[in-house]
Design a protein around this motif. Structure first.
Motif, PDB file in Angstrom:
ATOM      1  N   GLY A  35       0.822  -1.207   0.000  1.00 13.31           N
ATOM      2  CA  GLY A  35       0.000   0.000   0.000  1.00 13.31           C
ATOM      3  C   GLY A  35       0.850   1.249   0.000  1.00 13.31           C
ATOM      4  O   GLY A  35       1.990   1.250   0.473  1.00 13.31           O
ATOM      5  N   PHE A  37       0.665   5.227   1.281  1.00 10.54           N
ATOM      6  CA  PHE A  37      -0.006   6.146   2.190  1.00 10.54           C
ATOM      7  C   PHE A  37       0.693   7.504   2.129  1.00 10.54           C
ATOM      8  O   PHE A  37       1.831   7.592   1.684  1.00 10.54           O
ATOM      9  CB  PHE A  37       0.055   5.604   3.628  1.00 10.54           C
ATOM     10  N   GLY A  47      -4.575   6.493   3.312  1.00  8.31           N
ATOM     11  CA  GLY A  47      -4.288   5.466   2.324  1.00  8.31           C
ATOM     12  C   GLY A  47      -4.710   5.946   0.956  1.00  8.31           C
ATOM     13  O   GLY A  47      -5.827   6.440   0.784  1.00  8.31           O
ATOM     14  N   SER A  49      -3.475   4.153  -2.261  1.00 13.57           N
ATOM     15  CA  SER A  49      -3.526   3.106  -3.261  1.00 13.57           C
ATOM     16  C   SER A  49      -2.926   1.823  -2.704  1.00 13.57           C
ATOM     17  O   SER A  49      -2.112   1.862  -1.785  1.00 13.57           O
ATOM     18  CB  SER A  49      -2.761   3.517  -4.524  1.00 13.57           C
ATOM     19  N   CYS A  50      -3.346   0.696  -3.268  1.00 17.84           N
ATOM     20  CA  CYS A  50      -2.779  -0.580  -2.858  1.00 17.84           C
ATOM     21  C   CYS A  50      -2.796  -1.546  -4.034  1.00 17.84           C
ATOM     22  O   CYS A  50      -3.571  -1.373  -4.978  1.00 17.84           O
ATOM     23  CB  CYS A  50      -3.522  -1.166  -1.664  1.00 17.84           C
ATOM     24  N   HIS A  59      -6.408  -0.815  -6.064  1.00 12.65           N
ATOM     25  CA  HIS A  59      -7.495   0.024  -5.545  1.00 12.65           C
ATOM     26  C   HIS A  59      -6.939   1.406  -5.268  1.00 12.65           C
ATOM     27  O   HIS A  59      -5.751   1.541  -4.921  1.00 12.65           O
ATOM     28  CB  HIS A  59      -8.071  -0.581  -4.263  1.00 12.65           C
ATOM     29  N   TYR A  60      -7.780   2.427  -5.439  1.00 12.29           N
ATOM     30  CA  TYR A  60      -7.360   3.811  -5.256  1.00 12.29           C
ATOM     31  C   TYR A  60      -8.358   4.570  -4.391  1.00 12.29           C
ATOM     32  O   TYR A  60      -9.563   4.324  -4.455  1.00 12.29           O
ATOM     33  CB  TYR A  60      -7.264   4.516  -6.612  1.00 12.29           C
ATOM     34  N   ALA A  61      -7.833   5.512  -3.629  1.00  8.32           N
ATOM     35  CA  ALA A  61      -8.693   6.458  -2.946  1.00  8.32           C
ATOM     36  C   ALA A  61      -9.300   7.403  -3.979  1.00  8.32           C
ATOM     37  O   ALA A  61      -8.682   7.674  -5.023  1.00  8.32           O
ATOM     38  CB  ALA A  61      -7.890   7.244  -1.915  1.00  8.32           C
ATOM     39  N   LEU A 112      -6.728   0.106   2.382  1.00 11.22           N
ATOM     40  CA  LEU A 112      -6.304   1.499   2.475  1.00 11.22           C
ATOM     41  C   LEU A 112      -6.282   1.992   3.915  1.00 11.22           C
ATOM     42  O   LEU A 112      -6.039   3.170   4.167  1.00 11.22           O
ATOM     43  CB  LEU A 112      -7.218   2.404   1.640  1.00 11.22           C
TER      44      LEU A 112
END
Length: 130
Positions: A35, A37, A47, A49-50, A59-61, A112
């Protein structure tokens, strides 16, 4: 010993780009989630992205979706964060972190959360000026 080392931070003008790298040592990506941060002065760690390097799930914020892109090079044991269209709100110290993926279930929103992660790098500063 598990270690993570970030690099690639720096100072850019608004609208510019940077690519951050997270080099992992002491473990291989198989069975881990990585991830990214960030923490701005006076704010909580966020968080952004991971990725599961094994199956490339990502996955994205919402704050970075469409501007940032996460990827992994399993040979180099490195995860990248390509950051485009940077703005002053992106100014922060950026950290990468790693956690084991026990059940092979990739849960983007859960990954995240910083409390999900066991191992952390030292961080790299990103400063965006207007």
């Amino acid at each position: 010993e598990v270690q993570l080392a970030e690099s690639g931070g720096g100072s850019v003008q608004s609208g510019g780009s940077l690519r951050l790298s997270c080099v992992a040592s002491g473990f291989t990506f198989d069975g881990f989630v990585i991830g990214w941060f960030r923490q701005a002065p006076g704010k909580e760690r966020q968080g952004i992205s991971c990725i599961s390097p094994k199956n490339t799930r990502t996955h994205y914020a919402e704050s970075v979706k469409g501007r940032f892109s996460i990827s992994a090079d399993n040979v180099k044991n490195t995860v990248y964060l390509q950051m485009n269209s940077l703005n002053t709100d992106d100014t922060a110290v950026y950290f990468c972190a790693a956690r084991r993926l026990w059940s092979n279930q990739f849960d983007g929103p859960r990954f995240l959360e910083d409390y999900e992660y066991e191992f952390w790098g030292q961080g790299t500063q990103v400063s965006v000026s207007s």
